[in-house]
Design a protein around this motif. Structure first.
Motif, PDB file in Angstrom:
ATOM      1  N   GLY A 127       0.844  -1.241   0.013  1.00 54.89           N
ATOM      2  CA  GLY A 127       0.077  -0.067   0.077  1.00 54.89           C
ATOM      3  C   GLY A 127       0.646   1.214   0.106  1.00 54.89           C
ATOM      4  N   ALA A 128       1.985   1.042  -0.374  1.00 56.26           N
ATOM      5  CA  ALA A 128       2.750   2.347  -0.385  1.00 56.26           C
ATOM      6  C   ALA A 128       2.497   3.481  -1.521  1.00 56.26           C
ATOM      7  CB  ALA A 128       4.298   2.000  -0.612  1.00 56.26           C
ATOM      8  N   HIS A 129       2.841   4.634  -1.196  1.00 57.07           N
ATOM      9  CA  HIS A 129       2.161   5.635  -2.014  1.00 57.07           C
ATOM     10  C   HIS A 129       3.048   5.625  -3.554  1.00 57.07           C
ATOM     11  CE1 HIS A 129       0.608   7.260   1.422  1.00 57.07           C
ATOM     12  NE2 HIS A 129       1.929   7.518   1.983  1.00 57.07           N
ATOM     13  N   PHE A 130       2.241   5.657  -4.495  1.00 57.94           N
ATOM     14  CA  PHE A 130       2.519   5.996  -5.851  1.00 57.94           C
ATOM     15  C   PHE A 130       1.528   6.784  -6.681  1.00 57.94           C
ATOM     16  CE2 PHE A 130       5.287   4.374  -9.256  1.00 57.94           C
ATOM     17  CZ  PHE A 130       4.595   4.432 -10.300  1.00 57.94           C
ATOM     18  N   VAL A 131       2.102   7.936  -7.141  1.00 59.50           N
ATOM     19  CA  VAL A 131       1.426   9.047  -7.758  1.00 59.50           C
ATOM     20  C   VAL A 131       1.664   8.862  -9.255  1.00 59.50           C
ATOM     21  CG1 VAL A 131       1.744  10.555  -5.786  1.00 59.50           C
ATOM     22  CG2 VAL A 131       3.202  10.962  -7.591  1.00 59.50           C
ATOM     23  N   THR A 132       0.449   9.379  -9.852  1.00 59.06           N
ATOM     24  CA  THR A 132       0.557   9.306 -11.375  1.00 59.06           C
ATOM     25  C   THR A 132       0.386  10.950 -11.889  1.00 59.06           C
ATOM     26  OG1 THR A 132      -2.077   8.818 -11.420  1.00 59.06           O
ATOM     27  CG2 THR A 132      -0.270   6.880 -11.364  1.00 59.06           C
ATOM     28  N   GLY A 133      -0.149  11.772 -11.008  1.00 58.32           N
ATOM     29  CA  GLY A 133      -0.720  13.204 -11.557  1.00 58.32           C
ATOM     30  C   GLY A 133       0.438  14.082 -10.976  1.00 58.32           C
ATOM     31  N   GLU A 134      -0.408  15.402 -10.290  1.00 62.00           N
ATOM     32  CA  GLU A 134       0.709  16.272  -9.910  1.00 62.00           C
ATOM     33  C   GLU A 134       1.298  15.771  -8.702  1.00 62.00           C
ATOM     34  OE1 GLU A 134       0.198  18.499 -12.824  1.00 62.00           O
ATOM     35  OE2 GLU A 134       1.184  19.312 -11.076  1.00 62.00           O
ATOM     36  N   PRO A 135       2.618  16.235  -8.347  1.00 62.10           N
ATOM     37  CA  PRO A 135       3.157  16.006  -7.125  1.00 62.10           C
ATOM     38  C   PRO A 135       2.449  15.940  -5.599  1.00 62.10           C
ATOM     39  CG  PRO A 135       4.556  17.353  -8.340  1.00 62.10           C
ATOM     40  CD  PRO A 135       3.344  17.560  -9.026  1.00 62.10           C
ATOM     41  N   GLU A 136       2.824  14.998  -4.793  1.00 60.89           N
ATOM     42  CA  GLU A 136       1.912  14.935  -3.459  1.00 60.89           C
ATOM     43  C   GLU A 136       2.984  14.729  -2.406  1.00 60.89           C
ATOM     44  OE1 GLU A 136      -1.918  12.738  -5.652  1.00 60.89           O
ATOM     45  OE2 GLU A 136      -1.423  12.694  -3.433  1.00 60.89           O
ATOM     46  N   VAL A 137       2.751  14.882  -1.336  1.00 60.31           N
ATOM     47  CA  VAL A 137       3.594  14.922  -0.167  1.00 60.31           C
ATOM     48  C   VAL A 137       2.846  13.876   0.929  1.00 60.31           C
ATOM     49  CG1 VAL A 137       4.840  16.290   1.736  1.00 60.31           C
ATOM     50  CG2 VAL A 137       4.116  17.497  -0.595  1.00 60.31           C
ATOM     51  N   PHE A 138       3.858  13.166   1.334  1.00 65.91           N
ATOM     52  CA  PHE A 138       3.247  12.095   2.184  1.00 65.91           C
ATOM     53  C   PHE A 138       4.193  11.955   3.753  1.00 65.91           C
ATOM     54  CE2 PHE A 138       0.264  10.426  -0.428  1.00 65.91           C
ATOM     55  CZ  PHE A 138       0.725  10.570  -1.912  1.00 65.91           C
ATOM     56  N   PHE A 139       3.426  11.579   4.601  1.00 63.98           N
ATOM     57  CA  PHE A 139       4.336  11.597   5.829  1.00 63.98           C
ATOM     58  C   PHE A 139       4.581  10.240   6.509  1.00 63.98           C
ATOM     59  CE2 PHE A 139       5.684  12.914  10.007  1.00 63.98           C
ATOM     60  CZ  PHE A 139       5.004  12.020  11.129  1.00 63.98           C
ATOM     61  N   ALA A 140       5.601   9.928   6.878  1.00 68.69           N
ATOM     62  CA  ALA A 140       5.904   8.645   7.252  1.00 68.69           C
ATOM     63  C   ALA A 140       6.575   8.737   8.499  1.00 68.69           C
ATOM     64  CB  ALA A 140       7.057   7.838   6.389  1.00 68.69           C
ATOM     65  N   GLN A 141       5.817   8.009   9.696  1.00 71.16           N
ATOM     66  CA  GLN A 141       5.894   7.982  10.961  1.00 71.16           C
ATOM     67  C   GLN A 141       7.457   7.515  11.210  1.00 71.16           C
ATOM     68  OE1 GLN A 141       3.899   9.367  13.420  1.00 71.16           O
ATOM     69  NE2 GLN A 141       5.594   9.311  14.624  1.00 71.16           N
ATOM     70  N   GLN A 142       7.861   6.608  10.461  1.00 68.39           N
ATOM     71  CA  GLN A 142       9.223   6.081  10.751  1.00 68.39           C
ATOM     72  C   GLN A 142       9.650   5.426   9.253  1.00 68.39           C
ATOM     73  OE1 GLN A 142       9.461   2.383  13.229  1.00 68.39           O
ATOM     74  NE2 GLN A 142      11.531   3.158  13.939  1.00 68.39           N
ATOM     75  N   ALA A 143      10.792   6.224   8.561  1.00 68.62           N
ATOM     76  CA  ALA A 143      11.386   5.870   7.593  1.00 68.62           C
ATOM     77  C   ALA A 143      12.089   4.794   7.693  1.00 68.62           C
ATOM     78  CB  ALA A 143      12.162   7.137   7.181  1.00 68.62           C
ATOM     79  N   PRO A 144      12.173   3.817   6.748  1.00 66.87           N
ATOM     80  CA  PRO A 144      12.715   2.609   6.562  1.00 66.87           C
ATOM     81  C   PRO A 144      14.269   2.637   6.762  1.00 66.87           C
ATOM     82  CG  PRO A 144      11.199   2.623   5.068  1.00 66.87           C
ATOM     83  CD  PRO A 144      11.252   4.036   5.439  1.00 66.87           C
ATOM     84  N   LEU A 145      15.024   3.729   6.282  1.00 64.95           N
ATOM     85  CA  LEU A 145      16.460   3.844   6.460  1.00 64.95           C
ATOM     86  C   LEU A 145      16.748   4.503   7.750  1.00 64.95           C
ATOM     87  CD1 LEU A 145      17.642   4.671   2.879  1.00 64.95           C
ATOM     88  CD2 LEU A 145      17.919   2.559   4.246  1.00 64.95           C
TER      89      LEU A 145
END
Length: 734
Positions: free
Chosen positions: A122-140
């Motif tokens: 269910g990870a984010h993938f955009v097809t139109g205009e740029p979008e901003v997403f927040f991740a509580q804990q980044a994998p790296l």
């Protein structure tokens, strides 16, 4: 009834309405303070929302730019990773590339690590205009991050998403820079109502989702004030800003207790003022009982007029004290009116100056971003051009006359045009230093007449009018020639059915150069055509880089920006005048030189025979080294190649003898090429140096010969031989 009694009754009669008036005034004042507080909170919220959106725009532009990379279109992920690393270098951001199921690369990982990694379901993938997403804990990083996702450009449906990530501390820093009303709390929330930054206890609430009415209103895209309760349980009057382009919003909560204290304070002030008024009235009544009541009533009327911001008239009551008070009230009214007028004028001037400063700031930021982008592109592109041009020149020396020779010559001319285009980009991006000198305008126009006449073609007539006895220009002649050609080309293209172009040179009037450096004379070069002209909207964008009205493939949008960059970097200016149906006139203002124009250099005669040299060559680009090294060896020189300045330094410390040091500027490792040259000047002053660069933000060393990529074989050989001869280094032993 005595006068005293009448005056006392009059005082009470006046005082009672005054008390009522103070009560109404207190209510009005409280309402005005609340409205002022609302307006202040609203302005702060809109300002925060604008600044936060601007920060997101920066990353969105970066992501969109990378999403249009040719390397991404070609599937060259290693080259794309290099481009992404250059784009985010020094910005505090990092870039990554994903498809719908995997993370393909991340600039936080080592350069050679291109191993795909699976993405969470269910990870984010955009097809139109740029979008901003927040991740509580980044994998790296294992901590909260923000990411701007942009879809791959030019491919439908997009195969990749390019992301630019940064830490929420960027938004927290924006929040911390503002001042807020006492007791209030401000928050920035994303499109899912997650708290990204908060003015109070940010670590505690980061990533928490807004609740209650705030959440409902944010989801509905509403804005304005409403009663609410903060996350930490404080009843407040909360302001919710309009959602930004990325559906982010700002919340500022003003505690109800703060407004209640304001109401109590205003009430106490009203009571104190009404009590003071009563005492003053009783005192005046007692005093007026001893005199006459008429002057008192007259003075009261004058005071009322002054309180209503009117100028009371001078009175002549026969009582000197009353007349003096009347005169003072009159003067106070005059001063109050004058002060109000002056204040309004200064406020208007301050608002205008602030608007102009904001416009200049935004324009500077835009050009700075373009300059950084063009500078980075120029470095890599010039290395590629150097490789191509040097290889073509080596082949050109080996191929005889014929069709193959003509093909090579055409390719060499194409690389020269590409190099000129890079220099043009660097000029309007202010990333290339000019080399000004004294130039006689009349001689310059005559020398370029053949080129400009061929450029306009048969349908367009070109004429020049240069005033006699003009002082010399102080300008870079190469960039001036390019600027004039750009202006002539634009005028020619504006008249496909033919017309007339006029080139005029004259001494500029002082009124025309009022905004430039004082005490400096300027020449004005004008290029005018009788074409269709421009409307106001086109004129406003004419000097913007990459803006063009020409069809796709016929115009780059770099001509007028190069003209403006040359003028301003030379200390002058460029202006455009045009009306639909009346043609276009571009005026170029350039400083005059106090010296005579420089005469052409005399021929140096036949070239001196070269001798074999021991060369220490420092070049980190394997493509450039692959063609330059055999070219030098083919001329009989003994070349030692090093991939970095650090490696070259070790060679020099080992005492190996060399006749010339030939180094690039930008290098991996601790030292750049210029650092190596500086070390040699201090420790090996007898070793001559030649420096090559495609682009460098570091100023070139003025004591070393400088070659700008792409350079020709003969230019390189001549520079090396001249450097060795200037130092009078003994020839290498065989």
């Amino acid at each position: 009834m005595s006068i005293r009694t009448r005056l006392l009754l009059l005082v009470f009669a006046v005082w009672l309405p005054a008390v009522i008036g103070f009560g109404l005034l207190a209510r009005t004042t409280y309402q005005r303070e609340e409205d002022s507080a609302r307006m202040n909170v609203q302005n702060i919220g809109q300002s925060l929302n604008f600044v936060a959106e601007r920060e997101l725009d920066k990353r969105a532009v970066m992501a969109r730019t990378l999403a249009g990379s040719s390397a991404l279109h070609d599937g060259d992920l290693r080259r794309f990773r290099e481009e992404a690393a250059v784009a985010v270098e020094g910005s505090g951001n990092w870039a990554f590339l994903v498809d719908r199921e995997r993370v393909l690369l991340n600039t936080l990982l080592p350069e050679l690590d291109l191993t795909p990694r699976p993405r969470p379901p269910g990870a984010h993938f955009v097809t139109g205009e740029p979008e901003v997403f927040f991740a509580q804990q980044a994998p790296l990083l294992k901590k909260p991050v923000l990411g701007v996702f942009a879809a791959q450009r030019g491919v439908q449906p997009p195969q990749y998403n390019v992301g630019v990530s940064f830490e929420p501390s960027v938004m927290q820093a924006i929040l911390d820079e503002h001042r807020y009303p006492e007791g209030s709390v401000a928050s920035i929330i994303d499109q899912d109502q997650h708290v990204i930054a908060r003015s109070r206890d940010p670590e505690k609430w980061l990533g928490r989702q807004a609740t209650g009415d705030i959440q409902r209103r944010a989801q509905a895209g509403e804005d304005g004030f409403a009663e609410s309760t903060t996350l930490d349980g404080v009843p407040s009057l909360s302001y919710l800003s309009k959602p930004s382009r990325y559906r982010w919003a700002v919340i500022i909560a003003l505690p109800r207790t703060a407004l209640t204290r304001a109401a109590q304070r205003v009430t106490l002030q009203a009571m104190a003022a009404s009590g003071l008024l009563l005492l003053i009235g009783l005192g005046m009544a007692m005093y007026g009982a001893r005199r006459i009541s008429a002057p008192v009533l007259a003075l009261r009327e004058a005071a009322s007029q002054l309180g209503e911001d009117a100028v009371p008239p001078r009175l002549s009551t026969g009582v000197s004290e009353a007349d003096q008070v009347s005169a003072a009230l009159h003067e106070a009214g005059l001063r109050s009116h004058e002060a109000t007028r002056t204040l309004e004028q200064r406020v208007a001037e301050a608002v205008q100056q602030a608007g102009e400063a904001q416009a200049r700031l935004l324009d500077g930021q835009k050009h700075e971003a373009i300059g950084r982008l063009t500078g980075g592109l120029a470095h890599d592109f010039n290395n590629l051009l150097q490789t191509i041009q040097m290889a073509l020149q080596v082949m050109d020396r080996q191929v005889g006359e014929g069709s193959q020779r003509r093909v090579l010559q055409s390719a060499l001319r194409a690389t020269a045009k590409a190099a000129a285009l890079v220099r043009q980009m660097l000029t309007f991006g202010r990333r290339q230093a000019l080399q000004p000198q004294s130039v006689d305008l009349g001689d310059f126009v005559l020398k370029t007449q053949e080129l400009t006449s061929k450029a306009v073609g048969a349908r367009v007539q070109l004429s020049a009018h240069i005033e006699p006895r003009l002082p010399a220009l102080f300008v870079d002649p190469t960039q001036l020639e390019l600027a004039l050609l750009n202006l002539v080309f634009n005028a020619r293209d504006a008249m496909p059915d033919g017309g007339h172009i006029t080139l005029t040179g004259r001494l500029a009037e002082p009124a025309e150069t009022a905004g430039l450096q004082t005490g400096q004379r300027y020449l004005c070069i004008e290029v005018a055509d009788d074409g269709p002209g421009m409307d106001a909207e086109t004129q406003a964008k004419a000097f913007e880089p990459y803006f063009t009205t020409k069809p796709v493939g016929t115009g780059s949008g770099l001509g007028l920006p190069q003209v403006l960059a040359l003028a301003r970097q030379s200390g002058g200016d460029a202006r455009l005048q045009s009306k639909p149906g009346e043609g276009t006139r571009v005026s170029l203002y350039l400083p005059a030189s106090e010296q005579r124009a420089e005469a052409p250099a005399a021929s140096a005669g036949a070239p001196q025979p070269s001798r074999q040299l021991r060369l220490l060559m420092v070049e980190d680009d394997p493509l450039v080294a692959s063609v330059v090294l055999p070219a030098l060896q083919g001329e009989g020189h003994k070349v030692t190649l090093c991939n970095s300045a650090d490696e070259a330094l070790q060679r020099l410390l080992q005492g190996q003898p060399f006749d010339v040091l030939f180094t690039d500027v930008v290098m991996p490792g601790r030292m750049s090429g210029l650092d190596l040259v500086a070390w040699c000047r201090e420790h090996l002053p007898a070793l001559p140096t030649v420096v090559a660069t495609g682009y460098s933000a570091q100023a070139p060393d003025t004591h070393a010969q400088l070659l700008r990529k792409p350079y020709a074989i003969d230019t390189l050989l001549s520079a090396l031989q001249q450097a060795a001869d200037d130092k009078k280094t003994p020839p290498a032993a065989e």
